[in-house]
Design a protein around this motif. Structure first.
Motif, PDB file in Angstrom:
ATOM      1  N   ARG A   1      32.715  39.178  40.041  1.00 10.33           N
ATOM      2  CA  ARG A   1      33.116  39.684  38.729  1.00 10.33           C
ATOM      3  C   ARG A   1      34.643  39.690  38.591  1.00 10.33           C
ATOM      4  O   ARG A   1      35.200  39.219  37.596  1.00 10.33           O
ATOM      5  N   ASP A   2      35.305  40.228  39.602  1.00 12.54           N
ATOM      6  CA  ASP A   2      36.758  40.344  39.544  1.00 12.54           C
ATOM      7  C   ASP A   2      37.421  38.969  39.495  1.00 12.54           C
ATOM      8  O   ASP A   2      38.382  38.745  38.738  1.00 12.54           O
ATOM      9  N   THR A   3      36.907  38.048  40.291  1.00 12.13           N
ATOM     10  CA  THR A   3      37.510  36.715  40.349  1.00 12.13           C
ATOM     11  C   THR A   3      37.302  35.967  39.047  1.00 12.13           C
ATOM     12  O   THR A   3      38.222  35.289  38.554  1.00 12.13           O
ATOM     13  N   ALA A   4      36.112  36.066  38.468  1.00 12.53           N
ATOM     14  CA  ALA A   4      35.859  35.402  37.186  1.00 12.53           C
ATOM     15  C   ALA A   4      36.765  35.977  36.102  1.00 12.53           C
ATOM     16  O   ALA A   4      37.359  35.230  35.304  1.00 12.53           O
ATOM     17  N   ARG A   5      36.897  37.294  36.078  1.00 11.03           N
ATOM     18  CA  ARG A   5      37.725  37.944  35.066  1.00 11.03           C
ATOM     19  C   ARG A   5      39.200  37.610  35.266  1.00 11.03           C
ATOM     20  O   ARG A   5      39.918  37.258  34.316  1.00 11.03           O
ATOM     21  N   ASP A   6      39.675  37.684  36.499  1.00  7.20           N
ATOM     22  CA  ASP A   6      41.099  37.452  36.766  1.00  7.20           C
ATOM     23  C   ASP A   6      41.497  35.997  36.542  1.00  7.20           C
ATOM     24  O   ASP A   6      42.615  35.710  36.108  1.00  7.20           O
ATOM     25  N   GLY A   7      40.578  35.072  36.841  1.00  8.21           N
ATOM     26  CA  GLY A   7      40.912  33.657  36.717  1.00  8.21           C
ATOM     27  C   GLY A   7      40.462  33.019  35.426  1.00  8.21           C
ATOM     28  O   GLY A   7      40.706  31.822  35.212  1.00  8.21           O
ATOM     29  N   GLY A   8      39.784  33.785  34.561  1.00 12.81           N
ATOM     30  CA  GLY A   8      39.274  33.197  33.331  1.00 12.81           C
ATOM     31  C   GLY A   8      38.280  32.087  33.598  1.00 12.81           C
ATOM     32  O   GLY A   8      38.259  31.065  32.911  1.00 12.81           O
TER      33      GLY A   8
END
Length: 289
Positions: free
Chosen positions: A92-99
Motif C-alpha cells: 500500500r505504502d509503495t503504491a501510494r508513494d510511487g504513484g
C-alpha cells in the motif's frame, strides 16, 4: 444489414509497465509483501506505472502450504471486494508513494466463504481490492480453490487492461473476451513450472497476436521440485514479439513502454478483431470422404 463493428478507442498516451519474476517464501505473506514492495519500487524507479507480480505471490504458489494453513495464507475480502489486511501495508505504502498501480497474486477468502486464486489491485491511493478471480483452475488447484465466475478489466490512464491468471491464458476465448471488452493489453500473473517453457513462451505470445493487444506475463521462479518455477517473464507487443523477456532463472524486473501508436499500426494491418464473424465456426457441416 448488420453494420461492421467499430474499433475501440485507443489510449492517448504511452503506458510504462513492469512484469516481475521472483521467488516468494511459502506461507510467509508478511515477508513476501515486503519483498514485493521492494520489487515495485525497483520497477517504479525505471518508470513503470503498472507493476505485475506473479500468481499467488503473497502466500507463494506452494500447494502443501496453502492446504495446511489457509488461515495464514489467505487474505479476506469484504462485500465491496476490499482487502484491509495489515500485512499488505508495504505494498500500500509503495503504491501510494510511487504513484504506481500494483497487480499481485493472492489467495482470497470471499465473503460467502469461497476461496479463490485472485489478482489483487493496489491503486495509487493505496487501497487494495480484489480485481479478478481466476476462472480456469488447473489440476490440483480445484481441490483447494473455487473458480471465479466473470472476467475483469482494469482501467489505468486511458488503457483498458484485461486481467487473467496463468491457466486462463491457455484458453484463446479468455484473451478474446478481454479484447472484445476493448482491452489494449492483457495482464497475466502466472506460475509456470520447470519443464513448461515451450508452452509458457507460446501461449502468451499467441494471445497477443490473436487479439492484437499487448500482454504482460509475470511468473514465479526458483523453488524446490516439484514446485520449481521457470521464470521467463515477458512483455509482448501486439504481434506477439517480446519487448522484454526474463531468463529461466533468477529474479528480474522487466520494464517496457506500451505505445498506442504501435497498437494502432498493428490493428490497422491485422484486423482480426474487426473481421471476426459473430458465429465463427458455430454452424458446421460434415463431409464423408
Amino acid at each position: 444489414m448488420t453494420p461492421p463493428p467499430t474499433a475501440p478507442a485507443l489510449p492517448a498516451a504511452p503506458l510504462t509497465v513492469a512484469a516481475v519474476q521472483s521467488q516468494p517464501v511459502p506461507g510467509d505473506l508478511t515477508a513476501n509483501a515486503a519483498s514485493g514492495a521492494a520489487l515495485v519500487r525497483r520497477a517504479a524507479g525505471a518508470g513503470a506505472r503498472v507493476v505485475v507480480l506473479p500468481e499467488l505471490f503473497l502466500p507463494a504458489y506452494h500447494p502443501p502450504t496453502l492446504a495446511a494453513d489457509p488461515a495464514g495464507t489467505d487474505v479476506t475480502a469484504d462485500l465491496a471486494r476490499r482487502v484491509a489486511d495489515p500485512r499488505l501495508d508495504p505494498l500500500r505504502d509503495t503504491a501510494r508513494d510511487g504513484g504506481t498501480v500494483v497487480v499481485v497474486g493472492a489467495a482470497v477468502r470471499q465473503p460467502d466463504g469461497r476461496r479463490t486464486i485472485s489478482a489483487l489491485v493496489v491503486d495509487r491511493a493505496g487501497e487494495v481490492r480484489v480485481g479478478y478471480d481466476k476462472q480456469q483452475l488447473w489440476s490440483g488447484e480445484r481441490e483447494l480453490f473455487d473458480p471465479g465466475d466473470r472476467g475483469a478489466t482494469l482501467l489505468v490512464d486511458g488503457w483498458r487492461l484485461g486481467l487473467g491468471i496463468c491457466y486462463d491464458g491457455c484458453f484463446p476465448e479468455h484473451g478474446r473476451a478481454a479484447a472484445a471488452d476493448g482491452a489494449h493489453a492483457y495482464l497475466c500473473p502466472s506460475g509456470y513450472l520447470a519443464g513448461s517453457a515451450h508452452r509458457r513462451d507460446l501461449y502468451y505470445a499467441a494471445r497477443a497476436l490473436d487479439n492484437t493487444m499487448f500482454v504482460v506475463f509475470a511468473n514465479a521462479v526458483g523453488g524446490a521440485d516439484p514446485w520449481r518455477f521457470n521464470g521467463g517473464a515477458a512483455i509482448y507487443d501486439p504481434e506477439g514479439r517480446p519487448l522484454a523477456r526474463g531468463a529461466d532463472t533468477g529474479e528480474a524486473v522487466l520494464v517496457a513502454t506500451l505505445d498506442p501508436d504501435a497498437l494502432a499500426r498493428t490493428r490497422a494491418a491485422h484486423s482480426m478483431l474487426l473481421d471476426r464473424l459473430p458465429d465463427q465456426g458455430l454452424t458446421r457441416s460434415s463431409l464423408t470422404a
